[in-house]
Design a protein around this motif. Sequence first.
Motif, short mmCIF file in Angstrom:
data_model
loop_
_atom_site.label_atom_id
_atom_site.label_comp_id
_atom_site.label_asym_id
_atom_site.label_seq_id
_atom_site.Cartn_x
_atom_site.Cartn_y
_atom_site.Cartn_z
N VAL A 16 0.58 -1.06 0.05
CA VAL A 16 0.02 0.09 -0.17
C VAL A 16 0.94 1.35 0.02
O VAL A 16 0.63 2.28 -0.66
CB VAL A 16 -1.02 -0.06 1.19
CG1 VAL A 16 -1.98 1.15 1.20
CG2 VAL A 16 -1.86 -1.19 1.24
N PHE A 17 2.08 1.26 0.96
CA PHE A 17 2.84 2.37 0.77
C PHE A 17 3.60 2.84 -0.23
O PHE A 17 3.56 3.87 -0.88
CB PHE A 17 3.99 1.98 1.91
CG PHE A 17 5.07 3.02 2.05
CD1 PHE A 17 4.92 4.56 2.38
CD2 PHE A 17 6.25 2.75 1.42
CE1 PHE A 17 6.14 5.57 2.40
CE2 PHE A 17 7.31 3.87 1.46
CZ PHE A 17 7.14 5.00 1.97
N VAL A 18 4.04 1.60 -1.17
CA VAL A 18 4.55 1.81 -2.34
C VAL A 18 3.77 2.31 -3.43
O VAL A 18 4.03 3.20 -4.25
CB VAL A 18 5.20 0.43 -2.97
CG1 VAL A 18 5.56 0.61 -4.57
CG2 VAL A 18 6.39 0.07 -1.92
N LEU A 19 2.68 1.71 -3.44
CA LEU A 19 1.40 2.27 -4.33
C LEU A 19 1.23 3.61 -4.30
O LEU A 19 0.86 4.13 -5.24
CB LEU A 19 0.21 1.19 -4.61
CG LEU A 19 0.29 -0.24 -5.08
CD1 LEU A 19 -0.77 -0.94 -4.72
CD2 LEU A 19 0.77 0.05 -6.47
N ARG A 20 0.81 4.14 -3.05
CA ARG A 20 0.62 5.37 -2.65
C ARG A 20 1.66 6.36 -3.30
O ARG A 20 1.31 7.36 -3.86
CB ARG A 20 -0.01 5.47 -1.53
CG ARG A 20 -1.39 4.81 -1.07
CD ARG A 20 -1.79 5.47 0.27
NE ARG A 20 -3.06 4.68 0.65
CZ ARG A 20 -3.77 4.86 1.80
NH1 ARG A 20 -3.46 5.62 2.67
NH2 ARG A 20 -5.00 4.28 2.11
N LEU A 21 2.95 5.98 -2.58
CA LEU A 21 3.73 7.13 -2.93
C LEU A 21 4.00 7.24 -4.38
O LEU A 21 4.42 8.27 -4.78
CB LEU A 21 5.37 6.66 -2.05
CG LEU A 21 6.25 7.50 -2.12
CD1 LEU A 21 5.92 8.97 -1.85
CD2 LEU A 21 7.33 7.12 -1.30
N THR A 22 4.26 6.08 -5.02
CA THR A 22 4.28 5.98 -6.45
C THR A 22 3.55 7.07 -7.44
O THR A 22 3.59 7.74 -8.08
CB THR A 22 4.37 4.63 -7.03
OG1 THR A 22 5.33 3.96 -6.56
CG2 THR A 22 4.61 4.70 -8.58
N ARG A 23 2.15 6.55 -6.91
CA ARG A 23 0.89 7.34 -7.43
C ARG A 23 1.06 9.01 -7.21
O ARG A 23 0.87 9.84 -8.01
CB ARG A 23 -0.27 6.95 -7.09
CG ARG A 23 -1.59 7.80 -7.45
CD ARG A 23 -2.80 6.99 -7.44
NE ARG A 23 -4.06 7.67 -7.56
CZ ARG A 23 -4.46 7.78 -8.75
NH1 ARG A 23 -3.70 7.31 -10.00
NH2 ARG A 23 -5.50 8.52 -9.25
N MET A 24 1.50 9.53 -5.80
CA MET A 24 1.41 10.67 -5.56
C MET A 24 2.46 11.36 -6.43
O MET A 24 2.49 12.56 -7.00
CB MET A 24 1.95 10.86 -3.94
CG MET A 24 0.75 10.37 -3.04
SD MET A 24 1.48 10.05 -1.28
CE MET A 24 2.27 11.63 -0.69
N GLN A 25 3.67 10.79 -6.38
CA GLN A 25 4.88 11.18 -7.33
C GLN A 25 4.57 11.46 -8.93
O GLN A 25 4.70 12.18 -9.39
CB GLN A 25 6.33 10.51 -7.37
CG GLN A 25 6.69 10.62 -5.87
CD GLN A 25 8.31 10.43 -5.92
OE1 GLN A 25 8.90 9.88 -6.76
NE2 GLN A 25 8.87 10.78 -4.74
N ASP A 26 3.70 10.37 -9.39
CA ASP A 26 3.27 10.44 -10.66
C ASP A 26 2.33 11.56 -11.16
O ASP A 26 2.43 12.46 -11.85
CB ASP A 26 2.61 9.17 -10.98
CG ASP A 26 2.48 8.83 -12.46
OD1 ASP A 26 3.14 9.36 -13.32
OD2 ASP A 26 1.28 8.51 -13.05
N LEU A 27 1.44 11.87 -10.26
CA LEU A 27 0.19 12.76 -10.06
C LEU A 27 1.05 14.14 -9.98
O LEU A 27 0.45 15.09 -10.78
CB LEU A 27 -0.70 12.66 -9.07
CG LEU A 27 -1.45 11.27 -9.42
CD1 LEU A 27 -2.47 11.18 -8.20
CD2 LEU A 27 -2.39 11.46 -10.87
N LYS A 28 1.98 14.36 -9.08
CA LYS A 28 2.47 15.58 -8.93
C LYS A 28 3.47 16.04 -10.01
O LYS A 28 3.25 17.13 -10.55
CB LYS A 28 3.28 15.58 -7.64
CG LYS A 28 3.93 16.83 -7.14
CD LYS A 28 4.50 16.57 -5.88
CE LYS A 28 5.35 18.08 -5.42
NZ LYS A 28 3.98 19.03 -5.14
#
Length: 248
Positions: A225-237
Amino acid sequence: MAAAQATPSPGAPGGRPARLRSPVGLGWAVVVLLGLVILADLYALWAGTVQRGVMDDIIAGEYGAGIQRDLERADSLYDYSGIAQISALVATCAVFLVWFHRVRVNAEVFEPHIHHKTRGWTIGAWFVPVVNFWFPRRIALDIWDASSDRSVALDRTLTLDPTASRAPHPLLNAWWTVWVANLLIARVTYQVYVGAEEAEEIKSALTGVMFSDVLDIAAAVLAIVFVLRLTRMQDLKARSEDRLPVRG
């Protein structure tokens, strides 16, 4: 997401510019490998259950060639499960570290001034005794904050005050707590298992080892969950910055 494209970070250590690179592919690779870790742990739990069953038969007073065959089979299964766990763990750690370093560099582009540790600690912190219990978490907190919506856009000069209070991090704290607890418990229970000789001792030790396997599964799920969320946060940013090209 932007690939190798951004203004060099003014806070880049050693003058080496930080540039955005997509963490998406690496993130999914880590998730897949963490899934293998979970499967290996489930296999170990099954093998442990088989071995406990044989210990119960021995404790009940059953002997003979049949019990000996069951014992050899149970020992083999448990040995194979250990090999599977170690193999999955080594592969996962290697890819996770590459991903972790990439999101750290990206975070430096997003917010160059809030990081408490240099890039080198992104890898080294995991291998230095004692400090590996809190340095990686500190780095992960900075990466998360730099990648979140609270951080400042790439083309602005104002940055988060590194001394200011941060938002709570329940997911990261939960993952880190379970992971550290499992690390400590696994070391103790494995030593007890290795030193066990009688059937009662082996059965009791197996219970402890299997408990650590359950904790490992929980830690792996939280890590996913941590990896998916952080990856998505950076991609969206990165995609939110109109001046940056978007690439997969």
